[in-house]
Scaffold this motif. Sequence first.
Motif, PDB file in Angstrom:
ATOM      1  N   THR A   1       5.404  12.557   0.096  1.00 27.94           N
ATOM      2  CA  THR A   1       5.567  11.755   1.305  1.00 27.94           C
ATOM      3  C   THR A   1       5.369  12.687   2.477  1.00 27.94           C
ATOM      4  OG1 THR A   1       7.927  12.133   1.622  1.00 27.94           O
ATOM      5  CG2 THR A   1       7.322  10.329   0.171  1.00 27.94           C
ATOM      6  N   THR A   2       4.704  12.186   3.484  1.00 27.02           N
ATOM      7  CA  THR A   2       4.437  13.055   4.632  1.00 27.02           C
ATOM      8  C   THR A   2       4.200  12.214   5.876  1.00 27.02           C
ATOM      9  OG1 THR A   2       3.032  14.825   5.499  1.00 27.02           O
ATOM     10  CG2 THR A   2       1.948  13.172   4.142  1.00 27.02           C
ATOM     11  N   HIS A   3       4.437  12.828   7.020  1.00 30.26           N
ATOM     12  CA  HIS A   3       4.093  12.196   8.294  1.00 30.26           C
ATOM     13  C   HIS A   3       2.818  12.802   8.852  1.00 30.26           C
ATOM     14  CE1 HIS A   3       7.507   9.621   8.773  1.00 30.26           C
ATOM     15  NE2 HIS A   3       8.347  10.603   8.557  1.00 30.26           N
ATOM     16  N   TYR A   4       2.298  13.830   8.166  1.00 26.78           N
ATOM     17  CA  TYR A   4       1.090  14.492   8.664  1.00 26.78           C
ATOM     18  C   TYR A   4      -0.122  13.884   7.975  1.00 26.78           C
ATOM     19  CZ  TYR A   4       4.471  17.856  10.363  1.00 26.78           C
ATOM     20  OH  TYR A   4       5.537  18.448  10.980  1.00 26.78           O
ATOM     21  N   LEU A   5      -0.895  13.120   8.733  1.00 31.85           N
ATOM     22  CA  LEU A   5      -2.019  12.413   8.138  1.00 31.85           C
ATOM     23  C   LEU A   5      -3.077  13.376   7.645  1.00 31.85           C
ATOM     24  CD1 LEU A   5      -1.935   9.334   8.003  1.00 31.85           C
ATOM     25  CD2 LEU A   5      -0.471  10.209   9.795  1.00 31.85           C
ATOM     26  N   GLU A   6      -3.250  14.484   8.386  1.00 30.08           N
ATOM     27  CA  GLU A   6      -4.282  15.435   7.944  1.00 30.08           C
ATOM     28  C   GLU A   6      -3.851  16.122   6.653  1.00 30.08           C
ATOM     29  OE1 GLU A   6      -2.137  16.192  10.253  1.00 30.08           O
ATOM     30  OE2 GLU A   6      -1.821  18.339  10.477  1.00 30.08           O
ATOM     31  N   GLU A   7      -2.535  16.171   6.437  1.00 30.65           N
ATOM     32  CA  GLU A   7      -2.042  16.744   5.180  1.00 30.65           C
ATOM     33  C   GLU A   7      -2.356  15.817   4.012  1.00 30.65           C
ATOM     34  OE1 GLU A   7       1.408  19.288   4.977  1.00 30.65           O
ATOM     35  OE2 GLU A   7       2.435  17.601   4.023  1.00 30.65           O
ATOM     36  N   ALA A   8      -2.119  14.522   4.228  1.00 29.84           N
ATOM     37  CA  ALA A   8      -2.447  13.540   3.190  1.00 29.84           C
ATOM     38  C   ALA A   8      -3.940  13.611   2.884  1.00 29.84           C
ATOM     39  CB  ALA A   8      -2.061  12.145   3.662  1.00 29.84           C
ATOM     40  N   GLU A   9      -4.742  13.754   3.936  1.00 30.18           N
ATOM     41  CA  GLU A   9      -6.186  13.787   3.754  1.00 30.18           C
ATOM     42  C   GLU A   9      -6.612  15.038   2.982  1.00 30.18           C
ATOM     43  OE1 GLU A   9      -8.331  12.963   7.326  1.00 30.18           O
ATOM     44  OE2 GLU A   9      -9.964  12.185   6.079  1.00 30.18           O
ATOM     45  N   ALA A  10      -5.965  16.149   3.280  1.00 33.17           N
ATOM     46  CA  ALA A  10      -6.350  17.409   2.643  1.00 33.17           C
ATOM     47  C   ALA A  10      -5.906  17.481   1.186  1.00 33.17           C
ATOM     48  CB  ALA A  10      -5.757  18.580   3.419  1.00 33.17           C
ATOM     49  N   LEU A  11      -4.795  16.826   0.865  1.00 31.13           N
ATOM     50  CA  LEU A  11      -4.203  17.027  -0.460  1.00 31.13           C
ATOM     51  C   LEU A  11      -4.371  15.858  -1.416  1.00 31.13           C
ATOM     52  CD1 LEU A  11      -0.777  18.685   0.481  1.00 31.13           C
ATOM     53  CD2 LEU A  11      -2.894  19.806  -0.224  1.00 31.13           C
ATOM     54  N   ALA A  12      -4.327  14.640  -0.881  1.00 32.24           N
ATOM     55  CA  ALA A  12      -4.154  13.502  -1.783  1.00 32.24           C
ATOM     56  C   ALA A  12      -5.475  12.970  -2.318  1.00 32.24           C
ATOM     57  CB  ALA A  12      -3.393  12.388  -1.064  1.00 32.24           C
ATOM     58  N   ASP A  13      -5.459  12.587  -3.600  1.00 33.52           N
ATOM     59  CA  ASP A  13      -6.585  11.855  -4.166  1.00 33.52           C
ATOM     60  C   ASP A  13      -6.527  10.413  -3.685  1.00 33.52           C
ATOM     61  OD1 ASP A  13      -7.392  14.034  -5.862  1.00 33.52           O
ATOM     62  OD2 ASP A  13      -5.612  13.606  -7.064  1.00 33.52           O
ATOM     63  N   ARG A  14      -5.308   9.929  -3.490  1.00 32.72           N
ATOM     64  CA  ARG A  14      -5.111   8.544  -3.103  1.00 32.72           C
ATOM     65  C   ARG A  14      -3.926   8.472  -2.146  1.00 32.72           C
ATOM     66  NH1 ARG A  14      -3.442   4.496  -6.272  1.00 32.72           N
ATOM     67  NH2 ARG A  14      -2.776   5.950  -7.873  1.00 32.72           N
ATOM     68  N   VAL A  15      -3.990   7.562  -1.186  1.00 33.26           N
ATOM     69  CA  VAL A  15      -2.843   7.359  -0.312  1.00 33.26           C
ATOM     70  C   VAL A  15      -2.417   5.902  -0.402  1.00 33.26           C
ATOM     71  CG1 VAL A  15      -3.455   9.189   1.323  1.00 33.26           C
ATOM     72  CG2 VAL A  15      -4.274   6.870   1.716  1.00 33.26           C
ATOM     73  N   ALA A  16      -1.108   5.683  -0.266  1.00 30.57           N
ATOM     74  CA  ALA A  16      -0.592   4.311  -0.221  1.00 30.57           C
ATOM     75  C   ALA A  16       0.254   4.218   1.039  1.00 30.57           C
ATOM     76  CB  ALA A  16       0.243   4.014  -1.456  1.00 30.57           C
ATOM     77  N   VAL A  17       0.036   3.169   1.809  1.00 30.42           N
ATOM     78  CA  VAL A  17       0.807   2.996   3.049  1.00 30.42           C
ATOM     79  C   VAL A  17       1.906   1.978   2.783  1.00 30.42           C
ATOM     80  CG1 VAL A  17       0.726   2.291   5.460  1.00 30.42           C
ATOM     81  CG2 VAL A  17      -1.214   3.518   4.448  1.00 30.42           C
ATOM     82  N   ILE A  18       3.156   2.408   3.024  1.00 32.34           N
ATOM     83  CA  ILE A  18       4.297   1.522   2.831  1.00 32.34           C
ATOM     84  C   ILE A  18       4.808   1.082   4.192  1.00 32.34           C
ATOM     85  CG2 ILE A  18       6.650   1.319   1.945  1.00 32.34           C
ATOM     86  CD1 ILE A  18       6.037   3.231  -0.196  1.00 32.34           C
ATOM     87  N   SER A  19       4.981  -0.218   4.337  1.00 30.69           N
ATOM     88  CA  SER A  19       5.529  -0.740   5.570  1.00 30.69           C
ATOM     89  C   SER A  19       6.508  -1.836   5.226  1.00 30.69           C
ATOM     90  CB  SER A  19       4.389  -1.280   6.445  1.00 30.69           C
ATOM     91  OG  SER A  19       4.940  -1.987   7.533  1.00 30.69           O
ATOM     92  N   ARG A  20       7.698  -1.760   5.769  1.00 29.76           N
ATOM     93  CA  ARG A  20       8.733  -2.781   5.530  1.00 29.76           C
ATOM     94  C   ARG A  20       8.894  -3.110   4.051  1.00 29.76           C
ATOM     95  NH1 ARG A  20       8.153  -7.070  10.471  1.00 29.76           N
ATOM     96  NH2 ARG A  20       8.926  -5.675  12.085  1.00 29.76           N
ATOM     97  N   GLY A  21       8.926  -2.080   3.248  1.00 28.29           N
ATOM     98  CA  GLY A  21       9.247  -2.282   1.839  1.00 28.29           C
ATOM     99  C   GLY A  21       8.111  -2.767   0.965  1.00 28.29           C
ATOM    100  N   LEU A  22       6.899  -2.809   1.512  1.00 27.76           N
ATOM    101  CA  LEU A  22       5.744  -3.229   0.715  1.00 27.76           C
ATOM    102  C   LEU A  22       4.599  -2.252   0.902  1.00 27.76           C
ATOM    103  CD1 LEU A  22       5.661  -7.043   1.594  1.00 27.76           C
ATOM    104  CD2 LEU A  22       6.256  -6.036  -0.638  1.00 27.76           C
ATOM    105  N   ILE A  23       3.750  -2.136  -0.118  1.00 31.18           N
ATOM    106  CA  ILE A  23       2.535  -1.334   0.049  1.00 31.18           C
ATOM    107  C   ILE A  23       1.492  -2.224   0.716  1.00 31.18           C
ATOM    108  CG2 ILE A  23       0.644  -0.197  -1.167  1.00 31.18           C
ATOM    109  CD1 ILE A  23       2.643   0.946  -3.084  1.00 31.18           C
ATOM    110  N   VAL A  24       1.066  -1.832   1.914  1.00 31.28           N
ATOM    111  CA  VAL A  24       0.148  -2.685   2.672  1.00 31.28           C
ATOM    112  C   VAL A  24      -1.298  -2.226   2.554  1.00 31.28           C
ATOM    113  CG1 VAL A  24       1.905  -3.459   4.299  1.00 31.28           C
ATOM    114  CG2 VAL A  24       0.599  -1.387   4.811  1.00 31.28           C
ATOM    115  N   ALA A  25      -1.519  -1.026   2.054  1.00 30.31           N
ATOM    116  CA  ALA A  25      -2.894  -0.572   1.852  1.00 30.31           C
ATOM    117  C   ALA A  25      -2.860   0.603   0.898  1.00 30.31           C
ATOM    118  CB  ALA A  25      -3.531  -0.145   3.164  1.00 30.31           C
ATOM    119  N   GLU A  26      -3.948   0.743   0.153  1.00 35.15           N
ATOM    120  CA  GLU A  26      -3.999   1.802  -0.831  1.00 35.15           C
ATOM    121  C   GLU A  26      -5.458   2.179  -1.006  1.00 35.15           C
ATOM    122  OE1 GLU A  26      -1.975   0.504  -4.363  1.00 35.15           O
ATOM    123  OE2 GLU A  26      -2.497   2.344  -5.405  1.00 35.15           O
ATOM    124  N   GLY A  27      -5.753   3.446  -1.137  1.00 36.08           N
ATOM    125  CA  GLY A  27      -7.141   3.843  -1.350  1.00 36.08           C
ATOM    126  C   GLY A  27      -7.282   5.342  -1.228  1.00 36.08           C
TER     127      GLY A  27
END
Lengths: 283, 306
Positions: free
Chosen positions: B195-221
């Motif tokens: 989990t991170t608040h740094y978007l460039e970190e997610a971009e540099a490290l993750a194969d996939r990101v999931a965005v959670i908002s209000r208890g639901l995953i609203v986007a994934e890719g």
Amino acid sequence: MNATAGTTTRPFSPTPAGPAAPSLLRTSVSRARLDLVELLRDREATFFVLAFPVMLLVLFGSIFRETISGTGVEASQVMASGIIASGIMSVSFVSLAISIAYERDLGVLLRYRATPMPPAAYFLGKTLFVLVTAVAETVVLLAVAVTLYDLDLPSTPDRWAMFAAVFLLGTASGSVLGVAVSSVPKNAKNANAIVQAPFIFLQFISGVYLLFSDVPPVLQQVAALFPLKWMTQGLRSVFLPDSWQVMEPAGSWERPLVLVVLAAWTVGGLVLCRMTFRWSRSR
Amino acid sequence: MDAITVRGLRKTYTSGGRRGGASSRVEAVRGIDLVVGAGEIVALLGPNGAGKTTTVEILEGVRRRDTGDVQVLGIDPADADAHWRERVGIVWQTTGAFDDLTVREVVRHFAGLYRRPRPVDEVIERVGLAGKADERIGRLSGGQRRRLDVALGIVGRPELLFLDEPTTGFDPAARRHFWELVHALRDEGTTMVLTTHYLEEAEALADRVAVISRGLIVAEGTPADLGGRAQQHATVVWDDPVEGRRVVTSATPTATVRDLAARFGGEVPGLEVHRPTLEDVYLRLLDDHGATQPARADDQPIGARS
């Protein structure tokens, strides 16, 4: 996809062949060692838990030097028995209640919960830690009392046995109650006050700083509900001559009753621990 | 074999209700589905209070769920045993504990809890604390304490590693250093949930990101095409000698640039071509789901100091 370009990744050293899980004993000793090192390096904790009872013994013992009439016992010797009891309570009850409240609030307990360490190792480690500090505390207090106030070491095997029993049951009941009370403070900041206040009150009504016979009867009854009063009484039966028995509430040492009450508190405290112990501070 | 499968995960907190006050129910997680493949690095993004921490804590086996199916390394984390804990590492948020002990003492102690720990000095060196091994933890800076948290998370040689905002308080060099460490762990086959608040970190490290908002995953890719990022219009910017700075959005930026090149007969002054950054996409996603007013105070991680 990943920004690996420009960085070289060095591999970690390879996994060794699978040895057995660390033994419960080794893990418990490691926990106890860590607790001890932390205590000794934390000057504030060392002072309040270890040095404070010694200072009080020197202070009170040198103020109250008169002989209590009809008993041939000096007040400082009575006080020394009481302060040794409260020293045992300090390194078990106070020390555990405060340190576990801290560990829970800071998430240390949860960190351990999330490792393969068996929970038993945590409690066994605390037990070892308390035993080591309780032995050290008792030896120091006893040495001071023997040198400064002519307190006699137990004179018979019976008295030594009683000493060992009161020491062990006192440490055990203090420890389990400390673990239980550690769940009371909402956070680490309040822990010191919440734990120390009732302990200081108990010391005054349980025959530590005042002769128990000088405590008002109602407060004597209150004190009799808690282990400290029985620990001081038990240790007086170890260190004072039989001529002191007339000063005890029942006119005798009540040795079996002392042990029964301390054992009951130990069992009750264990049940309380099981009911209240939490690894995390919330929910 | 998937490392993590989650279906229909829900968790509601009830608080208050005593002393005559009204009790409040907060649906922290409202039906999350998630799959993490073995060896994959997945980043969970979302504002504070979105349910990230609750979700991760349930996967870590330190919090109970209400309903839903959860399998982590083949078992339900609610039934976690020592063998499972051996295989799972957690980089906790800094707790402020062990202040009077040294880095090496604490790492060695935690190493002793595992069957096959990594060598203590190697871990200390790899997280960048080699020069601080004998320093008392109370004297470390915030970023250095964070590195110790990383050390304690990886010392047991976990197959699956949870990283809760691992680089908070890191300077840019330390963050790059940490990324290199994550790549080394990935090369070993470690599955990671971050989990991170740094978007460039997610971009540099993750194969996939999931965005959670209000208890639901609203986007994934993948970071590159989260929320249709790859298909979105690009922005072409240049300096026009007459009109000044020009900004044009285009579905066919290559054609736009070709036209400009033809018009200027070669170099286009001040030319820039932008795709929406991951951050742009992320913020738009949260906007769309009405989640840019976040902050419920009670979703603090249970392991962290408030």
